[in-house]
Design a protein around this motif. Structure first.
Motif, PDB file in Angstrom:
ATOM      1  N   ARG A  35       0.860  -1.171   0.000  1.00  0.00           N
ATOM      2  CA  ARG A  35       0.000   0.000   0.000  1.00  0.00           C
ATOM      3  C   ARG A  35       0.901   1.227   0.000  1.00  0.00           C
ATOM      4  NH1 ARG A  35      -2.024   3.393   3.825  1.00  0.00           N
ATOM      5  NH2 ARG A  35      -1.185   2.145   5.513  1.00  0.00           N
ATOM      6  N   ARG A  36       0.653   2.134  -0.955  1.00  0.00           N
ATOM      7  CA  ARG A  36       1.430   3.377  -0.995  1.00  0.00           C
ATOM      8  C   ARG A  36       0.916   4.278   0.105  1.00  0.00           C
ATOM      9  NH1 ARG A  36       0.660   8.397  -2.399  1.00  0.00           N
ATOM     10  NH2 ARG A  36      -1.372   7.909  -3.242  1.00  0.00           N
ATOM     11  N   VAL A  37       1.803   4.627   1.021  1.00  0.00           N
ATOM     12  CA  VAL A  37       1.433   5.493   2.140  1.00  0.00           C
ATOM     13  C   VAL A  37       1.585   6.951   1.725  1.00  0.00           C
ATOM     14  CG1 VAL A  37       1.978   6.128   4.525  1.00  0.00           C
ATOM     15  CG2 VAL A  37       2.140   3.727   3.799  1.00  0.00           C
ATOM     16  N   LYS A  38       2.711   7.242   1.073  1.00  0.00           N
ATOM     17  CA  LYS A  38       2.996   8.619   0.690  1.00  0.00           C
ATOM     18  C   LYS A  38       4.041   8.604  -0.409  1.00  0.00           C
ATOM     19  CE  LYS A  38       3.187  12.888   3.264  1.00  0.00           C
ATOM     20  NZ  LYS A  38       3.499  13.539   4.521  1.00  0.00           N
ATOM     21  N   ASP A  68      15.057  13.628 -12.339  1.00  0.00           N
ATOM     22  CA  ASP A  68      13.793  13.514 -11.615  1.00  0.00           C
ATOM     23  C   ASP A  68      14.029  12.537 -10.473  1.00  0.00           C
ATOM     24  OD1 ASP A  68      11.597  14.927 -13.206  1.00  0.00           O
ATOM     25  OD2 ASP A  68      12.588  13.731 -14.752  1.00  0.00           O
ATOM     26  N   ARG A  69      13.553  12.902  -9.285  1.00  0.00           N
ATOM     27  CA  ARG A  69      13.687  12.007  -8.133  1.00  0.00           C
ATOM     28  C   ARG A  69      12.344  11.858  -7.435  1.00  0.00           C
ATOM     29  NH1 ARG A  69      17.885  14.872  -4.539  1.00  0.00           N
ATOM     30  NH2 ARG A  69      16.720  16.643  -5.321  1.00  0.00           N
ATOM     31  N   MET A  70      12.096  10.645  -6.949  1.00  0.00           N
ATOM     32  CA  MET A  70      10.871  10.381  -6.191  1.00  0.00           C
ATOM     33  C   MET A  70      11.197   9.515  -4.993  1.00  0.00           C
ATOM     34  SD  MET A  70       7.716   9.931  -8.824  1.00  0.00           S
ATOM     35  CE  MET A  70       6.556  10.274  -7.499  1.00  0.00           C
ATOM     36  N   LEU A  71      10.374   9.671  -3.979  1.00  0.00           N
ATOM     37  CA  LEU A  71      10.397   8.805  -2.800  1.00  0.00           C
ATOM     38  C   LEU A  71       9.017   8.198  -2.638  1.00  0.00           C
ATOM     39  CD1 LEU A  71      12.170  10.786   0.075  1.00  0.00           C
ATOM     40  CD2 LEU A  71      13.007   8.756  -1.100  1.00  0.00           C
ATOM     41  N   ILE A  83      10.854   2.460   2.544  1.00  0.00           N
ATOM     42  CA  ILE A  83      10.968   3.663   1.737  1.00  0.00           C
ATOM     43  C   ILE A  83      11.792   3.309   0.512  1.00  0.00           C
ATOM     44  CG2 ILE A  83      12.992   4.483   3.009  1.00  0.00           C
ATOM     45  CD1 ILE A  83      11.938   7.351   2.550  1.00  0.00           C
ATOM     46  N   VAL A  84      11.401   3.869  -0.633  1.00  0.00           N
ATOM     47  CA  VAL A  84      12.113   3.587  -1.878  1.00  0.00           C
ATOM     48  C   VAL A  84      12.424   4.910  -2.562  1.00  0.00           C
ATOM     49  CG1 VAL A  84      12.116   2.305  -4.039  1.00  0.00           C
ATOM     50  CG2 VAL A  84      10.758   1.468  -2.111  1.00  0.00           C
ATOM     51  N   GLY A 121       7.595  11.387   5.597  1.00  0.00           N
ATOM     52  CA  GLY A 121       7.448  11.017   6.997  1.00  0.00           C
ATOM     53  C   GLY A 121       8.444   9.982   7.479  1.00  0.00           C
ATOM     54  N   ALA A 122       9.627   9.953   6.882  1.00  0.00           N
ATOM     55  CA  ALA A 122      10.619   8.936   7.244  1.00  0.00           C
ATOM     56  C   ALA A 122      11.979   9.577   7.547  1.00  0.00           C
ATOM     57  CB  ALA A 122      10.750   7.923   6.120  1.00  0.00           C
TER      58      ALA A 122
END
Length: 171
Positions: A35-38, A68-71, A83-84, A121-122
């Motif tokens: 489940r994607r939390v954020k 481009d970067r995503m978490l 976290i990824v 949130g990490a």
């Protein structure tokens, strides 16, 4: 002989890669029972400003075209969260992209800095490179790293998530 859990995870990784290549994140999460939390994402004009180690030196000599970067903060259930970080680096030519990938894949040479984990949130998470994957497609190099946040996500799951999310197209 591989366990049924291991076989199920390999199947989820295979189907997750297909969904990721098509940009269908929701199908990725469902297929991997996550489940994607954020999530958070940012674009940058300079790779050198957002990297470290020998990788930064590489970008000072061979600037990228875009970054481009995503978490993603993901919940695997039963208190197991992770976290990824995913980075999409576009180089001016394919040969430079291959040189970058060869360098970034070597342990201890640096990397593209992930976004601040506090965005999802990490805060305080350190990416170790233990659960890592990369791919190159012409001038594009994608790097993905996963780290546990809480509980004890299986190492195979963390590896599988990095292997799948490296297939995502740029945002």
């Amino acid at each position: 002989m591989q366990s049924s859990v291991g076989q199920a995870l390999r199947g989820a990784v295979r189907s997750g890669k297909d969904a990721a290549r098509k940009g269908k994140r929701g199908d990725v999460w469902r297929g991997m029972r996550l489940r994607r939390v954020k999530e958070a994402g940012r674009k940058a004009a300079s790779c050198a400003l957002h990297s470290y180690g020998e990788v930064r030196q590489f970008f000072l000599r061979s600037p990228c075209r875009s970054l481009d970067r995503m978490l993603f903060a993901l919940d695997g259930g039963q208190g197991d969260t992770m976290i990824v970080s995913v980075a999409w680096v576009r180089m001016p030519v394919a040969a430079e992209a291959e040189r970058f990938r060869t360098l970034v894949d070597l342990d201890g040479t640096g990397n593209v800095s992930p976004l601040a984990a506090g965005l999802v949130g990490a805060a305080g998470v350190t990416f170790t490179g233990r659960y890592y994957d990369s791919r190159r497609d012409g001038k594009l190099v994608v790097v993905a790293e996963a780290e546990p946040l809480s509980g004890r996500p299986a190492p195979e799951l963390l590896d599988g998530v990095a292997e799948v999310l490296v297939e995502l197209p740029p945002p």
